[in-house]
Design an enzyme around this catalytic site. Sequence first.
Site, PDB file in Angstrom:
ATOM      1  N   TYR A  51     -36.457  22.877 -32.766  1.00 44.64           N
ATOM      2  CA  TYR A  51     -35.145  23.435 -33.128  1.00 44.64           C
ATOM      3  C   TYR A  51     -34.840  24.701 -32.321  1.00 44.64           C
ATOM      4  O   TYR A  51     -33.733  25.229 -32.396  1.00 44.64           O
ATOM      5  CB  TYR A  51     -35.057  23.783 -34.626  1.00 44.64           C
ATOM      6  CG  TYR A  51     -35.254  22.631 -35.583  1.00 44.64           C
ATOM      7  CD1 TYR A  51     -35.299  21.301 -35.144  1.00 44.64           C
ATOM      8  CD2 TYR A  51     -35.393  22.854 -36.944  1.00 44.64           C
ATOM      9  CE1 TYR A  51     -35.498  20.259 -36.033  1.00 44.64           C
ATOM     10  CE2 TYR A  51     -35.588  21.809 -37.840  1.00 44.64           C
ATOM     11  CZ  TYR A  51     -35.649  20.520 -37.374  1.00 44.64           C
ATOM     12  OH  TYR A  51     -35.849  19.488 -38.264  1.00 44.64           O
ATOM     13  N   HIS A 109     -43.877  16.164 -36.129  1.00 47.97           N
ATOM     14  CA  HIS A 109     -42.431  15.914 -36.197  1.00 47.97           C
ATOM     15  C   HIS A 109     -42.089  14.424 -36.042  1.00 47.97           C
ATOM     16  O   HIS A 109     -41.208  13.910 -36.728  1.00 47.97           O
ATOM     17  CB  HIS A 109     -41.729  16.734 -35.116  1.00 47.97           C
ATOM     18  CG  HIS A 109     -40.291  17.004 -35.402  1.00 47.97           C
ATOM     19  ND1 HIS A 109     -39.671  18.158 -35.008  1.00 47.97           N
ATOM     20  CD2 HIS A 109     -39.341  16.278 -36.046  1.00 47.97           C
ATOM     21  CE1 HIS A 109     -38.400  18.127 -35.395  1.00 47.97           C
ATOM     22  NE2 HIS A 109     -38.171  16.992 -36.030  1.00 47.97           N
TER      23      HIS A 109
HETATM   24  P1  NAD Z   1     -27.684  17.554 -44.084  1.00 50.42           P
HETATM   25  O1  NAD Z   1     -27.636  16.219 -44.700  1.00 50.42           O
HETATM   26  O2  NAD Z   1     -28.339  18.678 -44.806  1.00 50.42           O
HETATM   27  O3  NAD Z   1     -26.175  17.911 -43.714  1.00 50.42           O
HETATM   28  C1  NAD Z   1     -25.848  19.117 -43.166  1.00 50.42           C
HETATM   29  C2  NAD Z   1     -24.364  19.165 -42.801  1.00 50.42           C
HETATM   30  O4  NAD Z   1     -23.553  18.786 -43.919  1.00 50.42           O
HETATM   31  C3  NAD Z   1     -23.942  20.579 -42.435  1.00 50.42           C
HETATM   32  O5  NAD Z   1     -24.083  20.787 -41.055  1.00 50.42           O
HETATM   33  C4  NAD Z   1     -22.485  20.638 -42.877  1.00 50.42           C
HETATM   34  O6  NAD Z   1     -21.685  20.119 -41.861  1.00 50.42           O
HETATM   35  C5  NAD Z   1     -22.452  19.679 -44.031  1.00 50.42           C
HETATM   36  N1  NAD Z   1     -22.563  20.331 -45.352  1.00 50.42           N
HETATM   37  C6  NAD Z   1     -23.635  20.972 -45.881  1.00 50.42           C
HETATM   38  N2  NAD Z   1     -23.395  21.342 -47.149  1.00 50.42           N
HETATM   39  C7  NAD Z   1     -22.147  20.922 -47.439  1.00 50.42           C
HETATM   40  C8  NAD Z   1     -21.341  20.998 -48.594  1.00 50.42           C
HETATM   41  N3  NAD Z   1     -21.775  21.559 -49.721  1.00 50.42           N
HETATM   42  N4  NAD Z   1     -20.091  20.460 -48.528  1.00 50.42           N
HETATM   43  C9  NAD Z   1     -19.631  19.869 -47.409  1.00 50.42           C
HETATM   44  N5  NAD Z   1     -20.343  19.794 -46.270  1.00 50.42           N
HETATM   45  C10 NAD Z   1     -21.602  20.293 -46.301  1.00 50.42           C
HETATM   46  O7  NAD Z   1     -28.316  17.360 -42.625  1.00 50.42           O
HETATM   47  P2  NAD Z   1     -29.488  17.919 -41.728  1.00 50.42           P
HETATM   48  O8  NAD Z   1     -29.273  19.325 -41.359  1.00 50.42           O
HETATM   49  O9  NAD Z   1     -29.637  16.927 -40.643  1.00 50.42           O
HETATM   50  O10 NAD Z   1     -30.786  17.824 -42.663  1.00 50.42           O
HETATM   51  C11 NAD Z   1     -31.280  18.893 -43.426  1.00 50.42           C
HETATM   52  C12 NAD Z   1     -32.533  19.474 -42.830  1.00 50.42           C
HETATM   53  O11 NAD Z   1     -33.529  18.460 -42.685  1.00 50.42           O
HETATM   54  C13 NAD Z   1     -32.377  19.989 -41.381  1.00 50.42           C
HETATM   55  O12 NAD Z   1     -31.690  21.209 -41.295  1.00 50.42           O
HETATM   56  C14 NAD Z   1     -33.794  20.047 -40.926  1.00 50.42           C
HETATM   57  O13 NAD Z   1     -34.447  21.183 -41.452  1.00 50.42           O
HETATM   58  C15 NAD Z   1     -34.340  18.756 -41.534  1.00 50.42           C
HETATM   59  N6  NAD Z   1     -34.272  17.612 -40.584  1.00 50.42           N
HETATM   60  C16 NAD Z   1     -35.460  17.069 -40.157  1.00 50.42           C
HETATM   61  C17 NAD Z   1     -35.464  15.985 -39.302  1.00 50.42           C
HETATM   62  C18 NAD Z   1     -36.783  15.397 -38.887  1.00 50.42           C
HETATM   63  O14 NAD Z   1     -36.811  14.579 -37.941  1.00 50.42           O
HETATM   64  N7  NAD Z   1     -37.868  15.770 -39.497  1.00 50.42           N
HETATM   65  C19 NAD Z   1     -34.260  15.413 -38.859  1.00 50.42           C
HETATM   66  C20 NAD Z   1     -33.052  15.974 -39.301  1.00 50.42           C
HETATM   67  C21 NAD Z   1     -33.083  17.048 -40.171  1.00 50.42           C
END
Ligand code: NAD
Length: 286
Positions: A51, A109
């Site tokens: 990240y 990861h």
């Molecule tokens: P998420 O499902 O948490 O969605 C985040 C997005 O949703 C935000 O950017 C915003 O646009 C929107 N959002 C958030 N809260 C909201 C609300 N209350 N109302 C309306 N819109 C809203 O997606 P993410 O960030 O992909 O996943 C969460 C976390 O998981 C990441 O930040 C990361 O730490 C982890 N992650 C890990 C992997 C992996 O391969 N291990 C992959 C993706 C994400």
Amino acid sequence: MNSIPNVTLNNGVEMPIIGYGVYQVEPQEAERCVLDAISVGYRSIDTAQAYYNEEGVGLAISKCGIPRDQLFITTKVWINNAGKERAAKSIEESLRKLKTDYVDLLLIHQPFNDYYGSYHAMQDALHAGKARAIGVSNFYPDRFIDIARFADVVPAVNQIETHVFQQQKIARKHLARYGTQIESWGPLAEGRNGLFTNPVLTNIGAAHGRTAAQIALRFLMQSGVVIIPKSTRRERMEENLAILDFSLTPEEMSRIEALDGGKSLWFNHEDPETVEWFMEYCKEHK
Ligand code: NAD
């Protein structure tokens, strides 16, 4: 504010069931976002080497005023750092950037490259007190069972895509057999598939005076899934945490269960094209 419940991992370590994820948070924004998240009540932060924002997270950890033992920090070893020696070095680098002597959770990861070598370095980090728990991410049942069986330490956590449209019912059966905690990435599906306006979620939300996002998150939490929703906006960080003072009825839970499509909204880690894509990505981001 209600305090965030913990889950107990298979080695006895306690992990908050709600955390804050920083994927796609720009490096220069990470410190402010994590400080905001901590000030609204989050204690668990999920970052990764890939990240490129561990430094910002580290600045927030050192400035937030919360004792280190009350925070729960996760990072992940990236594909390019796979292999025992390289992974060990990268773990030291992550600790330096995060300004801490240990992380609470260290994950592989992606299930690519020499991840057994990485896992051996992570086991060493665990025994040296540089990680309190270790686990994997994006390991689907075949690879998960392999590592759970052949490594000395059964993964404490498997972080996989999990949301109302992909509830991971099959993966969860296998994780439960090994006492491995499921952690959701993309708990809001990043809004895909119309999650924020889905009629089932908005109708249930209306009955509780909550948003569709809150219902989607509460559903996962109430199913025992660790969630780490991401937002750079403070009011949404608050909204995503404000799910502790109501519960969904069994009937509401089954209506949401029926939204499960059992398929990824991104990519399938077992698909050769996906694997090639990751390899190309790694070549370009050396
Ligand atoms: P998420 O499902 O948490 O969605 C985040 C997005 O949703 C935000 O950017 C915003 O646009 C929107 N959002 C958030 N809260 C909201 C609300 N209350 N109302 C309306 N819109 C809203 O997606 P993410 O960030 O992909 O996943 C969460 C976390 O998981 C990441 O930040 C990361 O730490 C982890 N992650 C890990 C992997 C992996 O391969 N291990 C992959 C993706 C994400």
